[in-house]
Design an enzyme around this catalytic site. Structure first.
Site, PDB file in Angstrom:
ATOM      1  N   LYS A  52      38.037  80.302  57.095  1.00 38.09           N
ATOM      2  CA  LYS A  52      39.094  79.843  56.672  1.00 38.09           C
ATOM      3  C   LYS A  52      39.025  80.180  55.159  1.00 38.09           C
ATOM      4  O   LYS A  52      40.128  81.224  54.922  1.00 38.09           O
ATOM      5  CB  LYS A  52      40.406  78.938  57.375  1.00 38.09           C
ATOM      6  CG  LYS A  52      39.971  79.198  58.567  1.00 38.09           C
ATOM      7  CD  LYS A  52      40.874  77.769  58.913  1.00 38.09           C
ATOM      8  CE  LYS A  52      40.838  78.146  60.855  1.00 38.09           C
ATOM      9  NZ  LYS A  52      41.206  76.695  61.110  1.00 38.09           N
ATOM     10  N   GLN A  96      42.644  70.862  60.404  1.00 41.43           N
ATOM     11  CA  GLN A  96      41.773  71.715  61.411  1.00 41.43           C
ATOM     12  C   GLN A  96      41.528  70.416  62.695  1.00 41.43           C
ATOM     13  O   GLN A  96      41.687  69.284  62.313  1.00 41.43           O
ATOM     14  CB  GLN A  96      40.040  71.464  60.670  1.00 41.43           C
ATOM     15  CG  GLN A  96      39.317  72.119  61.851  1.00 41.43           C
ATOM     16  CD  GLN A  96      39.607  73.558  61.812  1.00 41.43           C
ATOM     17  OE1 GLN A  96      39.995  74.373  61.596  1.00 41.43           O
ATOM     18  NE2 GLN A  96      39.434  73.788  63.404  1.00 41.43           N
ATOM     19  N   ASP A 119      49.769  76.581  60.849  1.00 42.93           N
ATOM     20  CA  ASP A 119      49.647  76.788  62.051  1.00 42.93           C
ATOM     21  C   ASP A 119      50.729  77.105  63.059  1.00 42.93           C
ATOM     22  O   ASP A 119      50.827  77.144  64.497  1.00 42.93           O
ATOM     23  CB  ASP A 119      49.105  75.489  62.478  1.00 42.93           C
ATOM     24  CG  ASP A 119      47.870  75.759  62.155  1.00 42.93           C
ATOM     25  OD1 ASP A 119      47.399  76.732  62.626  1.00 42.93           O
ATOM     26  OD2 ASP A 119      46.531  75.056  61.698  1.00 42.93           O
TER      27      ASP A 119
END
Ligand code: NAP
Length: 281
Positions: A52, A96, A119
């Site tokens: 990422k 995460q 997200d």
């Protein structure tokens, strides 16, 4: 011969488009920043986080990295999220997963401001998807829509079967296909006659989480098959939820694993971050 939907190539094209856009925004004095939080040192998570950050660097999005020890308390993590929520220089916040067991994932994800929830996991963004308002969409299903659009697969009026109803993939996937005017059926572990239902699909999207589960018995001739799954097979080779060798000769188009849906997920995360900056700052 099926059309192979090349996710690697499509993701690269989208990243290059964003790179040009970010360059233009920078000329206008605007920058975009993603905060990435990792708790503990799970090796798979470290690889995802590093990928990422690499994607951010390629596109020109700034990234802030918070690598917290495994013993971090829920309160400490919430305090960091509160700080980042208030920081105007931060446009996206990503925590995460999975988190260590002593931290409640739902509590954490719901604390991220919906305006920075790149997200697309916050209930407010999920609700926006349901009612058709602007919001951030979970990255993997958003990536599948891009794959279909950029491969010129017509969705309107088509029978689409989605296998899987997880909050991250199956449910948002079905809602997105509905938004594209497909006729959508969602299957799950309690579905009866899975084979018969799948055989009716013009577009079959598989997110079942079981290696090579879908073979040619589930696929109609000429169907488009999208394989969301990612696993290691008995020879440690990457494979999907679809038995590619068995299914490919039947399809009109199919995504491979690797190089299909996988590369799109990070790409859509970057897109969400850029949207967060453009829409909310
Ligand atoms: P998940 O949470 O395990 O969900 C699997 C879904 O499949 C569940 O809804 C389950 O039904 C359903 N299912 C299980 N067995 C079934 C059966 N025999 N018949 C019909 N349905 C069945 O998995 P996920 O997080 O959605 O992920 C799905 C796959 O995509 C995994 O392989 C994952 O690794 C992969 N993935 C890839 C990416 C990427 O970037 N490429 C991102 C996310 C996930 P119930 O709800 O009834 O249990």
């Amino acid at each position: 011969m099926a059309q192979i939907i090349n996710g690697k190539e499509i993701a690269q094209t989208i990243k290059d488009e964003m790179r040009i856009e970010v360059e233009e925004l920078k000329k206008a004095g605007k920058s975009c920043c993603l905060a990435v939080i990792q708790v503990g040192d799970d090796p798979a998570s470290s690889v995802y986080v590093s990928n990422k950050k690499k994607a951010c660097a390629y596109i020109g999005i700034d990234s802030l990295s918070y690598e917290l020890p495994e013993e971090t308390t829920e309160e400490e993590l919430l305090a960091l999220i509160d700080k980042l929520n208030l920081d105007e220089a931060v446009h996206g916040i990503l925590c995460q997963l999975p988190l260590p067991r002593h931290i409640n994932e739902k509590t954490i994800l719901n604390r991220i401001s919906p305006k920075k929830d790149v997200d697309g996991f916050h209930p407010q963004n999920v609700g926006a998807l349901v009612v058709g308002d602007f919001g951030f969409v979970s990255c993997t299903p958003a990536g599948v829509i891009q794959l279909l659009k950029r491969s010129n697969v017509e969705m309107e009026g088509k029978n689409c079967v989605v296998i899987g109803r997880s909050n991250i993939v199956g449910k948002p996937m079905a809602l997105l296909m509905l938004r594209e005017n497909a006729t959508v059926t969602i299957c799950h572990s309690k579905t009866k006659n899975l084979k018969e239902i799948c055989k009716e699909a013009d577009i079959l999207i598989v997110a079942i989480g079981k290696p090579k589960f879908i073979n040619k018995d589930y696929v109609k001739e000429g169907a488009v098959v999208i394989d969301v799954g990612i696993h290691r097979d008995e020879n440690n080779k990457l494979c999907g939820d679809v038995d590619y060798a068995d299914v490919e000769p039947l399809c009109s188009a199919i995504t491979p694993v690797p190089g299909g849906v996988g590369p799109m997920t990070i790409c859509m995360l970057m897109k969400n971050c850029l949207e967060a900056m453009k829409y909310y700052s």
